[in-house]
Write an enzyme that holds these catalytic residues in place. Structure first.
Site, mmCIF file in Angstrom:
data_model
loop_
_atom_site.group_PDB
_atom_site.id
_atom_site.type_symbol
_atom_site.label_atom_id
_atom_site.label_comp_id
_atom_site.label_asym_id
_atom_site.label_seq_id
_atom_site.Cartn_x
_atom_site.Cartn_y
_atom_site.Cartn_z
ATOM 1 C CD GLU A 35 -3.054 -0.259 -0.212
ATOM 2 O OE1 GLU A 35 -3.273 0.960 -0.312
ATOM 3 O OE2 GLU A 35 -3.476 -1.083 -1.052
ATOM 4 C CG HIS A 37 5.713 0.166 -3.206
ATOM 5 N ND1 HIS A 37 5.734 -1.068 -2.598
ATOM 6 C CD2 HIS A 37 6.997 0.602 -3.178
ATOM 7 C CE1 HIS A 37 6.960 -1.368 -2.238
ATOM 8 N NE2 HIS A 37 7.751 -0.378 -2.560
ATOM 9 C CD GLN A 153 15.210 6.123 -1.445
ATOM 10 O OE1 GLN A 153 15.962 5.164 -1.501
ATOM 11 N NE2 GLN A 153 13.913 6.007 -1.636
ATOM 12 C CG MET A 184 2.444 -1.073 4.976
ATOM 13 S SD MET A 184 1.206 -1.112 3.679
ATOM 14 C CE MET A 184 -0.242 -1.332 4.685
ATOM 15 C CB SER A 185 9.170 -2.299 4.800
ATOM 16 O OG SER A 185 10.374 -2.801 4.251
ATOM 17 C CB SER A 186 9.569 -5.014 -0.025
ATOM 18 O OG SER A 186 8.940 -4.031 -0.822
#
Ligand code: AMP
Length: 284
Positions: A35, A37, A153, A184-186
């Protein structure tokens, strides 16, 4: 949704949209989409004529012994999600297309790349800046969308764009969280059930510090100690760094300031997670 794997085809498509006077919004990612992304893609959909997303697990931003080889992938699921989020073009190059030979040209954003994440991941931001510069020259966006989740970043990219006069507008959007607060993170997919149960303590610790700041505590060491204490209560978490910093420069703060960002990186087992909280005080 059109899928493009070649640089020349992507550039030709971008040129064609530009000649028609259309604005291009761009969301670069490493895939295994969630979500966070998708929130960037949806925002791009609302504000730009053409939405381009990219998925590229960029080898040059991973250090030796990091998770490049096991980084999670789900190309089919990602394609479906991009399409549903309104992406017009998904740019999906492979590593040979992006780096046909050693990257002899690198982009280094001095200073900011060497602190915090940069101390633990020494060449990480040179890899990030280099690949994002290449992607900007390939996709030719008017606006590119990034998540606050990767706070440092965002500053690296903004400074690169300013320093190299790239003329791309950078829009930073808030961190999307799970219901229990975990950003949320991969990489959350690496967590085993026990680690996943513990992980929300990261956001709890940051929120506790935020409450302290809002009730008048500004002393960085007091805030850091509180964050450490909350993290330790949960157990099984090791801390790479906790920093209380100026939101623009990320230089550590020494006392009462008007706004601040708290950034941290921790490890749960073999999984390294980062998070941050931006605190703007009302009096500003
Ligand atoms: P990644 O695929 O991890 O390289 O992330 C691609 C983009 O999505 C970056 O701009 C990230 O900052 C952003 N992003 C990752 N996680 C989140 C999140 N939880 N909320 C908002 N944006 C995110």
């Amino acid at each position: 949704m059109r899928i493009i794997t070649h640089i020349s085809e992507m550039q030709a498509a971008a040129d064609s949209f530009k000649s028609q006077g259309k604005s291009i919004g761009f969301v670069p990612t490493m895939g295994f989409l969630h979500e966070g992304h998708l929130s960037l893609m949806r925002r791009a959909r609302r504000s730009c004529d053409i939405v381009v997303a990219s998925i590229f697990v960029n080898p040059t931003q991973f250090g030796p012994g990091e998770d490049l080889d096991r980084y999670p992938r789900d190309e089919e699921g990602d394609c479906r999600k991009c399409e549903a989020a309104g992406v017009d073009i998904l740019f999906l190059p492979d590593a040979k297309e992006m780096y046909p030979e050693k990257p002899f040209v690198v982009v280094v954003v001095e200073g900011i790349s060497d602190i915090l994440e940069g101390t633990i991941r020494p060449n990480h931001y040179r890899g990030v800046a280099t690949v994002v510069a290449k992607l900007f020259h390939i996709v030719k966006p008017h606006t590119a969308f990034f998540g606050q989740k990767d706070y440092q970043q965002c500053i690296v990219i903004k400074r690169m764009v300013a320093g190299l006069n790239m003329g791309v507008e950078i829009e930073v959007l808030p961190t999307v969280r799970e219901a229990d607060g975990l950003a949320m993170s991969s990489r959350n997919s690496y967590l085993n059930p026990e680690e996943r149960r513990r992980a929300p303590v990261i956001h709890r610790a940051l929120s506790t510090a935020e409450q302290l700041v809002k009730s008048g505590t500004r002393e960085p060491n007091a805030l850091k100690k509180k964050i450490q204490a909350v993290l330790r209560e949960e157990g099984g978490i090791s801390i790479d760094y906790i920093e209380i910093a100026d939101p623009q420069t990320l230089t550590p703060l020494s006392g009462a300031e008007k706004s601040l960002v708290i950034l941290l990186a921790v490890r749960l087992g073999h999984t390294r997670l980062i998070d941050n909280i931006l605190i703007s005080l009302r009096s500003e």
